[in-house]
Design a protein around this motif. Structure first.
Motif, PDB file in Angstrom:
ATOM      1  N   TRP A  35      -8.708   3.646   7.242  1.00 39.21           N
ATOM      2  CA  TRP A  35      -7.787   3.874   8.342  1.00 39.21           C
ATOM      3  C   TRP A  35      -8.181   5.183   9.027  1.00 39.21           C
ATOM      4  O   TRP A  35      -8.857   6.007   8.433  1.00 39.21           O
ATOM      5  N   SER A  71      -8.291   2.382   0.207  1.00 36.22           N
ATOM      6  CA  SER A  71      -8.052   2.543   1.643  1.00 36.22           C
ATOM      7  C   SER A  71      -8.054   4.022   2.024  1.00 36.22           C
ATOM      8  O   SER A  71      -7.009   4.664   2.126  1.00 36.22           O
ATOM      9  N   GLN A 108       0.835  -1.197   0.000  1.00 35.49           N
ATOM     10  CA  GLN A 108       0.000   0.000   0.000  1.00 35.49           C
ATOM     11  C   GLN A 108       0.871   1.248   0.000  1.00 35.49           C
ATOM     12  O   GLN A 108       2.025   1.227   0.432  1.00 35.49           O
ATOM     13  N   ALA A 111      -2.880  -1.684  -2.560  1.00 31.09           N
ATOM     14  CA  ALA A 111      -3.872  -0.808  -1.937  1.00 31.09           C
ATOM     15  C   ALA A 111      -3.428   0.636  -2.113  1.00 31.09           C
ATOM     16  O   ALA A 111      -2.267   0.962  -1.861  1.00 31.09           O
TER      17      ALA A 111
END
Length: 301
Positions: free
Chosen positions: A267, A243, A199, A219
């Protein structure tokens, strides 16, 4: 404990009444378990495993001698770091303590656990060093094997910013190559590639990694309100995971990402109220500093 927690989480998420709720859920421990243990350290990752995470999330930078070190910043953050002489790193000097200009051995002279993080008062204080990514993988793989625990996944963030290429970070091509080479070696030892996610906030590193290894999950991390299509256009491919910051998540966003076969894993979600709201909306996982809090997530009414 881990088995019971995993069964509880699986039952609650699979029982959700929302039609958008995924049938599988990825609980990710942010920097291991930052709310409980020193971030991005071996104790934090083992704590996350014990708490039943599906994935440990971590950050990586590169040293002068091209070792891949687990660290959120490419320097020693004044909030958590202590210098070799035992004095605390100051905010004024932290960015001069550039990991990209240090050898791995030089980084090991600094402590990142004794001071504790001011934003996480319940974090356990202890001596801790920034570990190599290879050390993290080897330790976690051996630990789950010894304890008879399920394998975990690794969500590895390339810390990279265009304005700092060549100063704090390698150029994207080199960054991707160093990481890919290490992961291939780790795969030979532990068979991890199908459990790895790469990511980044920086599309350039994902593009370069995609060229080297298109089969590993990718990601894109998002902190703004740019559209999904904007990032897909930048990348030139559809990542496996969208994300975003959890505050940006909407039901429409989730539906759009799902229509493009992307999972949505926001997140950093740190309260049970936020976790439950996102689960009800239909996210595919969460990244949290407090993986222990997932034990009390309940089925939405």
């Amino acid at each position: 404990m881990r088995l019971l927690l995993t069964l509880f989480i699986s039952f609650t998420f699979m029982s959700c009444s929302s039609n958008n709720t995924p049938q599988t859920f990825d609980l990710q421990g942010h920097r291991g378990a930052r709310g409980l243990m020193p971030e991005n350290t071996i104790p934090a990752f083992l704590k996350a495993v014990d708490l039943g995470v599906d994935t440990i999330e971590l950050d990586m930078v590169v040293t002068k001698d091209e070792r891949i070190l687990v660290s959120h910043e490419p320097w020693f953050n004044h909030e958590i770091s202590t210098k070799p002489d035992g004095s605390p790193v100051t905010e004024e000097e932290e960015m001069d303590l550039n990991i990209y200009e240090m050898t791995y051995q030089e980084t090991q002279q600094f402590d990142v656990g004794k001071k504790g993080h001011p934003s996480f008062p319940n974090q356990e204080r202890m001596e801790a060093k920034k570990p190599l990514l290879s050390e993290v993988i080897r330790t976690v793989e051996n630990y789950t094997d010894e304890q008879g625990l399920p394998d975990v996944k690794y969500n590895i963030e390339t810390k990279s910013e265009p304005m700092r290429y060549g100063v704090y970070y390698p150029q994207p091509e080199k960054f991707a190559r160093l990481l890919n080479n290490l992961l291939m070696k780790m795969d030979e030892e532990f068979g991890i590639l199908d459990r790895v996610i790469i990511q980044s906030f920086d599309p350039a590193t994902l593009v370069e990694f995609y060229r080297l290894n298109p089969d590993i999950s990718k990601a894109i991390l998002v902190a703004n309100r740019q559209t999904i299509q904007h990032y897909v256009n930048q990348l030139g491919f559809v990542p496996d995971i969208w994300s975003p910051n959890y505050e940006l998540v909407t039901s429409r966003m989730i539906a759009e990402a799902h229509s493009m076969d992307m999972k949505v894993i926001p997140w950093t979600v740190n309260t049970t109220e936020e976790m439950n709201d996102l689960v009800e909306m239909g996210v595919d996982g969460i990244i949290t500093d407090y993986p222990d809090s997932a034990a009390v997530i309940h089925r939405p009414n």
